[in-house]
Design a protein around this motif. Structure first.
Motif, short mmCIF file in Angstrom:
data_model
loop_
_atom_site.label_atom_id
_atom_site.label_comp_id
_atom_site.label_asym_id
_atom_site.label_seq_id
_atom_site.Cartn_x
_atom_site.Cartn_y
_atom_site.Cartn_z
N TYR A 440 0.81 -1.22 0.00
CA TYR A 440 0.00 0.00 0.00
C TYR A 440 0.85 1.28 0.00
N ASN A 441 2.01 1.20 -0.64
CA ASN A 441 2.88 2.36 -0.79
C ASN A 441 2.75 2.94 -2.19
N ARG A 442 3.09 4.20 -2.31
CA ARG A 442 3.27 4.84 -3.62
C ARG A 442 4.77 4.94 -3.86
N ILE A 443 5.26 4.28 -4.92
CA ILE A 443 6.69 4.23 -5.24
C ILE A 443 6.79 4.61 -6.72
N ALA A 444 7.00 5.89 -7.00
CA ALA A 444 6.82 6.38 -8.36
C ALA A 444 8.09 7.04 -8.91
N ASN A 445 8.38 6.72 -10.18
CA ASN A 445 9.40 7.42 -10.97
C ASN A 445 10.82 7.10 -10.50
N TYR A 446 11.18 5.83 -10.55
CA TYR A 446 12.53 5.38 -10.17
C TYR A 446 13.11 4.48 -11.25
N GLU A 447 14.43 4.36 -11.26
CA GLU A 447 15.08 3.37 -12.10
C GLU A 447 14.81 1.97 -11.57
N TYR A 448 14.84 1.83 -10.26
CA TYR A 448 14.46 0.58 -9.60
C TYR A 448 13.42 0.91 -8.53
N TYR A 449 12.29 0.23 -8.57
CA TYR A 449 11.27 0.46 -7.56
C TYR A 449 11.68 -0.14 -6.22
N ILE A 450 12.01 -1.44 -6.23
CA ILE A 450 12.36 -2.15 -5.01
C ILE A 450 13.57 -3.04 -5.29
N GLN A 451 14.52 -3.03 -4.37
CA GLN A 451 15.66 -3.94 -4.46
C GLN A 451 15.82 -4.69 -3.15
N ASN A 452 15.99 -6.00 -3.24
CA ASN A 452 16.50 -6.75 -2.10
C ASN A 452 17.98 -6.41 -1.93
N PHE A 453 18.40 -6.36 -0.70
CA PHE A 453 19.75 -5.89 -0.39
C PHE A 453 20.80 -6.95 -0.70
N LEU A 454 21.88 -6.49 -1.33
CA LEU A 454 23.08 -7.29 -1.51
C LEU A 454 24.28 -6.42 -1.16
N PHE A 455 25.15 -6.89 -0.29
CA PHE A 455 26.31 -6.10 0.08
C PHE A 455 27.18 -5.77 -1.13
N SER A 456 27.20 -6.67 -2.11
CA SER A 456 28.01 -6.43 -3.29
C SER A 456 27.52 -5.25 -4.11
N ASN A 457 26.28 -4.79 -3.86
CA ASN A 457 25.74 -3.63 -4.57
C ASN A 457 26.00 -2.32 -3.83
N PHE A 458 26.58 -2.42 -2.65
CA PHE A 458 26.75 -1.25 -1.81
C PHE A 458 28.23 -1.06 -1.50
N GLY A 459 28.60 0.16 -1.14
CA GLY A 459 29.99 0.49 -0.96
C GLY A 459 30.70 -0.23 0.17
N PRO A 460 30.27 -0.03 1.43
CA PRO A 460 31.06 -0.54 2.56
C PRO A 460 30.97 -2.05 2.68
N SER A 461 32.09 -2.66 3.07
CA SER A 461 32.08 -4.07 3.42
C SER A 461 31.49 -4.24 4.82
N ILE A 462 31.24 -5.49 5.20
CA ILE A 462 30.71 -5.74 6.54
C ILE A 462 31.69 -5.26 7.60
N ASP A 463 32.98 -5.53 7.39
CA ASP A 463 33.98 -5.09 8.36
C ASP A 463 34.01 -3.57 8.48
N GLU A 464 33.86 -2.88 7.36
CA GLU A 464 33.85 -1.41 7.39
C GLU A 464 32.63 -0.89 8.13
N MET A 465 31.50 -1.57 7.96
CA MET A 465 30.29 -1.14 8.66
C MET A 465 30.39 -1.35 10.17
N LEU A 466 31.14 -2.36 10.57
CA LEU A 466 31.28 -2.65 12.00
C LEU A 466 32.40 -1.84 12.64
N LYS A 467 33.19 -1.14 11.85
CA LYS A 467 34.35 -0.43 12.38
C LYS A 467 33.98 0.61 13.45
N PRO A 468 32.89 1.39 13.32
CA PRO A 468 32.57 2.33 14.39
C PRO A 468 32.37 1.66 15.75
N LEU A 469 31.75 0.48 15.76
CA LEU A 469 31.60 -0.24 17.02
C LEU A 469 32.94 -0.77 17.52
#
Length: 674
Positions: A440-469
């Protein structure tokens, strides 16, 4: 027996008289001692030091200028005479309220003075307890008010021009209330702080409400507006403040500029109860190398953390610009906040809410106009337990890589009734959840409406994301028992959630035939069929000239024929549907109205004569209907006996629904799938 009664009667009368005497003694009026030209005393200190001045007395200071540093070592009310301008020009500190071998000024009040602090001076310095500083004007110096005592109230003061601290406190216990103060025109080098509070014990309550901070700048350092939990520096980790009840309400920060960093509000606490509400933060201007965070909180207590109705706008930075980043150990509620106008930074984020142990709810937030030459994100929600993102609105997220909404619920995730709109590029929603629902969302005018997450599609590695902790554990080994289990759980969950399973049926994509290539399942599953479709209806579809027809656009039906009108309360609201008509008018030939729970309504008025009106509704997708407009009924037949005049039918206009809510967005940084 009679003698016994008389004896008892005398005894009780005696007790009654003793009680009256004690009551009168306890309520004796304080003595007022007047200071000034022609008064009993010519200096404030002389009035305090005189042996006749007792605890609870009033020192009333008449108009004039007093060149003295006053030490308060008795419980006194020291006030400017009503209506007089009383200036204190100290050599170092105008008023020092002490609790030491010289005496105890605990319980004292300082009221109504104009304090002209010298360079490197302090307006008021409080080491005593239970003191109140109110309605003073403190000008210049290094620090306006310094506090180390307990149970202090700082109320309705104006602090102008100190070059380092407006209010600086290091407290061990009791309460600390800072309310209705104005801190302005601070300019200096290095680090400048409006209100900074650190703790070396546990406060019962911290109440920061109704204060204004404005026109603060440093050419070579950092600015901290309101700060609980003292930072070690612009790049350092903050110290943890211990507070039972934390309330930050209705404060205003406006007009801050700095070279290295700006923290509008930085709150780091283990508070049990937290409410941060109704604050306004705007016009934070960082340099080309700066990072700017309007509202940053980390609450490690186990109670509910509520962040609501805060407004953040006009943030400029060079490296990072963030409207809100909220981290909570307890249940997190982010509701009714508005973030708009973040620009120029290499990474710009509107709202980021993280529930590190429990649930997180992000509801009715608005994010808009978040731009970056690099990464731009709208609203990001993360919860280790259950995440809900409900009825938020996001638009105007623009970057080389941009995403309007990120939902990461490591147990279950529910994304319902949100209204997000892109510019034809970027990603609408990125979801990371083993059990995610997007409906029941409005998701309009995008290249991709919805993406399941993959770390390979995003910049930081898992270790980099945990570095602040990891860094926090290294810097604060005393917090390792708390942070290490969280770090290990995140590491495990990140690896488990490399894939997501998402049910995303019953959403509106601005088209009745969405491109299936705009849904990216990753290594998981993504069910997006059936989707919602746009329909238009005219009621009635035949009217007379002068009449009206109600035109309704809705997305209550899905492409498979299902009817979802019973779930109207779950649907999105906000911009926008544009109606047009070829005959008659809708207020004009074209009108744009907002969605209200998946429906938009306007009224066609048949005021141009008979014919067929073609009426359209457009939300990227165009749909149309027709309304037949007949001529007005002619006059009734006349007879010789009675003249009957036919009454013209008139239509009562149905009011159009007016809900204009600014779309905004927030989120985690995410890269477009290659």
């Amino acid at each position: 027996m009679e003698n016994l009664k008389k004896t008892c009667s005398k005894f009780y009368r005696g007790l009654f008289l003793v009680a009256i005497c004690l009551f009168c003694a306890g309520n004796a009026s304080a003595t007022q001692w007047d200071v000034g030209s022609g008064q009993i005393y010519t200096s404030i200190q002389a009035a305090i030091d005189n042996s006749s001045t007792l605890e609870g007395d009033v020192i009333n200071v008449h108009g004039g200028t007093y060149h003295e540093d006053v030490t308060v070592n008795k419980k006194l009310i020291i006030q400017a005479n009503n209506g007089d301008d009383v200036e204190i020009n100290p050599a170092n500190t105008a008023f020092t309220l002490v609790k030491d071998g010289t005496g105890d000024g605990s319980g004292s009040t300082i009221r109504g003075f104009i304090i002209n602090s010298p360079p490197h001076g302090v307006g008021v310095n409080i080491s005593a307890d239970n003191c109140k500083i109110e309605n003073n004007r403190i000008i210049g110096g290094k620090t306006g008010i310094a506090v180390s005592g307990c149970n202090t109230t700082i109320l309705n003061n104006v602090i102008s021009g100190p070059y380092e601290n407006g209010i600086f406190a290091n407290i061990s216990q009791g309460f600390f209330t800072v309310s209705g103060n104005r801190i302005l025109n601070m300019n200096g080098e290095g680090t400048i702080c409006g209100v900074t509070v650190s703790t070396n014990g546990t406060l019962d309550s911290f109440n920061l409400s109704g204060n204004t901070l404005s026109n603060i700048s440093t050419s070579n350092g950092a600015v901290f507006g309101f700060q609980l939990g003292k930072s070690k520096g612009a790049g350092g980790n903050p110290e943890l403040a211990s507070v039972t009840s934390l309330m930050v309400l209705g404060n205003l920060i406006d007009g801050v500029s700095a070279f290295s960093a700006i923290m509008g509000m930085e709150i780091v606490s283990d508070s049990v109860n937290t409410l941060i509400s109704g604050n306004t933060i705007s016009n934070l201007q960082g340099s080309a190398n700066s990072s700017v965070y309007a509202l940053e909180t980390a609450i490690v207590g186990n109670g509910t953390v509520e962040i609501s109705r805060n407004m953040i706008s006009h943030i400029v930075a060079g490296q990072q610009a963030v409207g809100m980043v909220i981290v909570a150990m307890g249940d997190l509620k982010l509701e009714g906040n508005l973030v708009s106008g973040i620009s120029e930074a290499s990474a710009s984020v509107a709202i980021l809410g993280l529930g590190l142990l429990n649930n997180a709810t992000l509801k009715n937030n608005i994010a808009s106009d978040i731009t970056s030459p690099g990464v731009a994100a709208g609203i990001v929600g993360v919860a280790l337990a259950h995440l809900e993102m409900i009825h938020n609105m996001v638009n105007g997220v623009n970057g080389t890589r941009d995403v309007s909404m990120v939902a990461a619920g490591f147990n279950t995730t529910r994304v319902t009734g949100n209204n997000i709109e892109g510019d034809g590029a970027g990603i609408g929603i990125v979801i990371c959840s083993p059990n995610g629902t997007i409906n029941y969302n409005r998701i309009a005018n995008y290249e991709y409406y919805i993406q399941n997450f993959l770390f390979s599609n995003f910049g930081p590695s898992i270790d980099e994301m945990l570095k602040p902790l990891d860094d926090a554990i290294k810097e604060h080994p005393e917090l390792e028992p708390i942070l290490k289990p969280i770090r290990d759980d995140l590491d495990r969950l990140f690896h488990q959630l490399e894939n997501s399973n998402t049910t995303a049926s019953y959403n509106w994509y601005g088209t009745n035939s969405p491109d299936t290539a705009k849904f990216f399942p990753g290594n998981g599953t993504l069910k997006y069929y059936p989707w919602l479709v746009l329909k238009i209806d005219a009621s009635p579809s035949t009217i007379n000239t002068g009449g009206t027809s109600t035109i309704t656009a809705s997305v209550y039906h899905d492409v498979a024929g299902g009817d979802h009108s019973a779930d109207a309360a779950l649907f999105f609201s906000g911009p926008r549907v544009t109606f047009t008509t070829s005959l008659g008018n809708l207020g004009s030939k074209s009108i744009t109205v907002p969605w209200t729970n998946g429906m938009a309504i306007t009224v066609l008025r048949a005021d141009e004569g008979p014919g067929t009106a073609t009426v359209t509704a457009r939300d990227y997708q165009l749909v149309q209907t027709t309304v037949t407009i007949r001529g007005s009924p002619g006059p009734a037949n006349r007879t010789n006996t009675t003249t009957v005049v036919g009454m013209e039918r008139t239509g009562s206009p149905v009011a159009g629904i007016i809900v204009s809510i600014l779309l905004v967005l927030g989120g985690l940084t995410s890269a477009r799938r290659l």
